[in-house]
Scaffold this active site. Sequence first.
Site, mmCIF file in Angstrom:
data_model
loop_
_atom_site.group_PDB
_atom_site.id
_atom_site.type_symbol
_atom_site.label_atom_id
_atom_site.label_comp_id
_atom_site.label_asym_id
_atom_site.label_seq_id
_atom_site.Cartn_x
_atom_site.Cartn_y
_atom_site.Cartn_z
ATOM 1 N N GLN A 34 0.852 -1.203 0.000
ATOM 2 C CA GLN A 34 0.000 0.000 0.000
ATOM 3 C C GLN A 34 0.880 1.242 0.000
ATOM 4 O OE1 GLN A 34 -1.810 -0.886 3.891
ATOM 5 N NE2 GLN A 34 -0.805 0.939 4.702
ATOM 6 N N ILE B 11 3.162 4.408 -0.184
ATOM 7 C CA ILE B 11 4.327 4.798 -0.975
ATOM 8 C C ILE B 11 4.949 3.577 -1.666
ATOM 9 C CG2 ILE B 11 6.670 5.745 -0.815
ATOM 10 C CD1 ILE B 11 5.616 7.550 1.490
ATOM 11 N N VAL C 8 10.303 -7.302 7.865
ATOM 12 C CA VAL C 8 11.634 -6.727 7.636
ATOM 13 C C VAL C 8 12.470 -6.629 8.909
ATOM 14 C CG1 VAL C 8 10.965 -5.433 5.567
ATOM 15 C CG2 VAL C 8 10.869 -4.305 7.817
ATOM 16 N N ASN D 137 11.685 0.251 1.887
ATOM 17 C CA ASN D 137 10.626 1.252 2.093
ATOM 18 C C ASN D 137 9.780 1.006 3.344
ATOM 19 O OD1 ASN D 137 8.453 3.261 1.070
ATOM 20 N ND2 ASN D 137 7.344 1.313 1.238
ATOM 21 N N TYR E 278 10.210 8.327 16.169
ATOM 22 C CA TYR E 278 10.141 8.103 14.716
ATOM 23 C C TYR E 278 11.249 8.903 14.017
ATOM 24 C CZ TYR E 278 8.325 8.373 9.915
ATOM 25 O OH TYR E 278 8.184 8.318 8.551
ATOM 26 N N PRO F 235 10.620 11.807 1.948
ATOM 27 C CA PRO F 235 9.345 12.456 1.622
ATOM 28 C C PRO F 235 8.894 13.404 2.724
ATOM 29 C CG PRO F 235 9.222 10.046 1.460
ATOM 30 C CD PRO F 235 10.485 10.372 2.193
ATOM 31 N N ILE G 13 4.851 15.192 3.531
ATOM 32 C CA ILE G 13 3.547 14.778 4.072
ATOM 33 C C ILE G 13 2.786 14.080 2.946
ATOM 34 C CG2 ILE G 13 1.454 15.546 5.249
ATOM 35 C CD1 ILE G 13 4.082 16.186 6.774
ATOM 36 N N GLY H 233 -0.176 11.554 1.628
ATOM 37 C CA GLY H 233 -1.512 11.138 2.056
ATOM 38 C C GLY H 233 -1.734 9.641 2.001
HETATM 39 N N1 LIG Z 1 3.420 8.893 4.666
HETATM 40 C C1 LIG Z 1 4.331 9.845 4.848
HETATM 41 O O1 LIG Z 1 3.985 11.042 4.963
HETATM 42 C C2 LIG Z 1 5.783 9.539 4.899
HETATM 43 C C3 LIG Z 1 6.263 8.251 4.923
HETATM 44 N N2 LIG Z 1 7.631 8.025 4.985
HETATM 45 C C4 LIG Z 1 8.155 6.677 5.005
HETATM 46 O O2 LIG Z 1 7.780 5.996 3.806
HETATM 47 C C5 LIG Z 1 7.633 4.595 4.062
HETATM 48 C C6 LIG Z 1 6.267 4.133 3.596
HETATM 49 O O3 LIG Z 1 5.278 4.870 4.275
HETATM 50 P P1 LIG Z 1 3.714 4.833 3.915
HETATM 51 O O4 LIG Z 1 3.508 4.190 2.612
HETATM 52 O O5 LIG Z 1 3.196 6.171 4.161
HETATM 53 O O6 LIG Z 1 3.185 3.873 5.083
HETATM 54 P P2 LIG Z 1 1.952 2.833 5.109
HETATM 55 O O7 LIG Z 1 1.692 2.591 6.551
HETATM 56 O O8 LIG Z 1 0.844 3.295 4.254
HETATM 57 O O9 LIG Z 1 2.581 1.531 4.437
HETATM 58 C C7 LIG Z 1 3.663 0.861 5.043
HETATM 59 C C8 LIG Z 1 3.731 -0.561 4.530
HETATM 60 O O10 LIG Z 1 4.829 -1.193 5.192
HETATM 61 C C9 LIG Z 1 4.394 -2.479 5.643
HETATM 62 N N3 LIG Z 1 5.146 -2.878 6.816
HETATM 63 C C10 LIG Z 1 5.105 -2.331 8.057
HETATM 64 N N4 LIG Z 1 5.878 -3.026 8.903
HETATM 65 C C11 LIG Z 1 6.431 -4.035 8.190
HETATM 66 C C12 LIG Z 1 7.304 -5.099 8.506
HETATM 67 N N5 LIG Z 1 7.774 -5.274 9.758
HETATM 68 N N6 LIG Z 1 7.682 -5.946 7.524
HETATM 69 C C13 LIG Z 1 7.203 -5.786 6.264
HETATM 70 N N7 LIG Z 1 6.357 -4.812 5.901
HETATM 71 C C14 LIG Z 1 5.965 -3.947 6.861
HETATM 72 C C15 LIG Z 1 2.914 -2.315 5.953
HETATM 73 O O11 LIG Z 1 2.238 -3.558 5.959
HETATM 74 C C16 LIG Z 1 2.480 -1.384 4.843
HETATM 75 O O12 LIG Z 1 2.075 -2.093 3.696
HETATM 76 C C17 LIG Z 1 7.873 4.422 5.565
HETATM 77 O O13 LIG Z 1 9.206 4.038 5.805
HETATM 78 C C18 LIG Z 1 7.620 5.814 6.128
HETATM 79 O O14 LIG Z 1 8.277 6.027 7.337
HETATM 80 C C19 LIG Z 1 8.525 9.047 5.015
HETATM 81 C C20 LIG Z 1 8.097 10.329 5.003
HETATM 82 C C21 LIG Z 1 6.705 10.696 4.945
HETATM 83 C C1 LIG Z 2 5.410 10.334 8.307
HETATM 84 C C2 LIG Z 2 6.536 11.286 8.215
HETATM 85 O O1 LIG Z 2 7.644 10.932 7.983
HETATM 86 C C3 LIG Z 2 6.244 12.622 8.405
HETATM 87 C C4 LIG Z 2 7.262 13.497 8.910
HETATM 88 O O2 LIG Z 2 5.169 13.051 8.141
#
Ligand SMILES: NC(=O)C1=CN([C@@H]2O[C@H](COP(=O)(O)OP(=O)(O)OC[C@H]3O[C@@H](n4cnc5c(N)ncnc54)[C@H](O)[C@@H]3O)[C@@H](O)[C@H]2O)C=CC1
Ligand SMILES: CC(=O)C(C)=O
Length: 259
Positions: A15, A17, A63, A89, A155, A185, A187, A189
């Site tokens: 899902q 990113i 992971v 990721n 975090y 990245p 913010i 959605g």
């Molecule tokens: N959403 C945001 O605003 C931002 C996100 N990020 C980073 O981008 C990456 C992706 O974030 P999103 O897609 O927003 O998050 P999300 O919560 O929508 O998706 C994360 C995915 O990682 C998987 N996951 C979580 N723990 C896991 C594990 N132990 N083993 C395998 N898979 C696992 C989940 O099942 C999920 O499919 C993360 O590392 C997050 O910290 C960085 C900056 C901003």
């Molecule tokens: C989820 C994340 O990395 C922020 C700062 O929004």
Amino acid sequence: MSVKGKVILVTGASQGIGRGIALRLAKDGANLALVDLKAEKLEAVRKEVEALGVKATTAIADVSKRDEVFAAVDHAEKTLGGFDVIVNNAGIAQVKPLSEVEPADLERIFRINVDGVLWGIQAAARTFQARKQKGKIINASSIAGHDGFAMLGVYSATKFAVRALTQAAAKEYASQGITVNAYCPGIVGTDMWVEIDERFSEITGTPKGETYKKYVEGIALGRAQTPADVAALVAFLASDDSDYITGQAILTDGGIVYR
Ligand SMILES: NC(=O)C1=CN([C@@H]2O[C@H](COP(=O)(O)OP(=O)(O)OC[C@H]3O[C@@H](n4cnc5c(N)ncnc54)[C@H](O)[C@@H]3O)[C@@H](O)[C@H]2O)C=CC1
Ligand SMILES: CC(=O)C(C)=O
């Protein structure tokens, strides 16, 4: 800029990113190994990727567990006949004032956000070395890896740690033709921000949706980021066009943090 024919493993691909990255790389012609814990959603992404005309395989792996990450990389190499790029990721968020953080909180988030990236770095580098080829390692950091955010302190610490690992790995592996970079990245959605917003509401009493709105209003380009925005940078980092870049943690945030 092309990743055509490359084998690329993306963690957290079910899902958000990770899915966005997988779809962009598939459109650009890469064959994909999709890794996550959420089997049903992962399968749906596999079908979306294959519909774009490339090969895809899935692996259910946590992971935070080294052996599971190594097995996923081995599976990708065997099934897709090569291994060129890993995108570490997968990650989780945690909203908590620092005064309330307990050992179990630290343990959980560091195991996934930091250990998970390190296991990915190790497994990919080992495979590139065994294949005697160059390769690319791409890690998820954040704007929170450049500035510590209130209520997201732990975090933020994990995302600073990802930058440290990215720099150290870049130095250790450069002589073998392996580059290591991070994307940061702003913010985006995704479900992660739904959860962050809800937790802020619970802790501070801010009405639901307001925290997300406030952060988006602070973006210079005037809109929230999409997974496709992030994927555009990752596609560049996965391509040969980024061959002379290593050890960097590149911001893609529409104008929030300036470095
Ligand atoms: N959403 C945001 O605003 C931002 C996100 N990020 C980073 O981008 C990456 C992706 O974030 P999103 O897609 O927003 O998050 P999300 O919560 O929508 O998706 C994360 C995915 O990682 C998987 N996951 C979580 N723990 C896991 C594990 N132990 N083993 C395998 N898979 C696992 C989940 O099942 C999920 O499919 C993360 O590392 C997050 O910290 C960085 C900056 C901003
Ligand atoms: C989820 C994340 O990395 C922020 C700062 O929004």
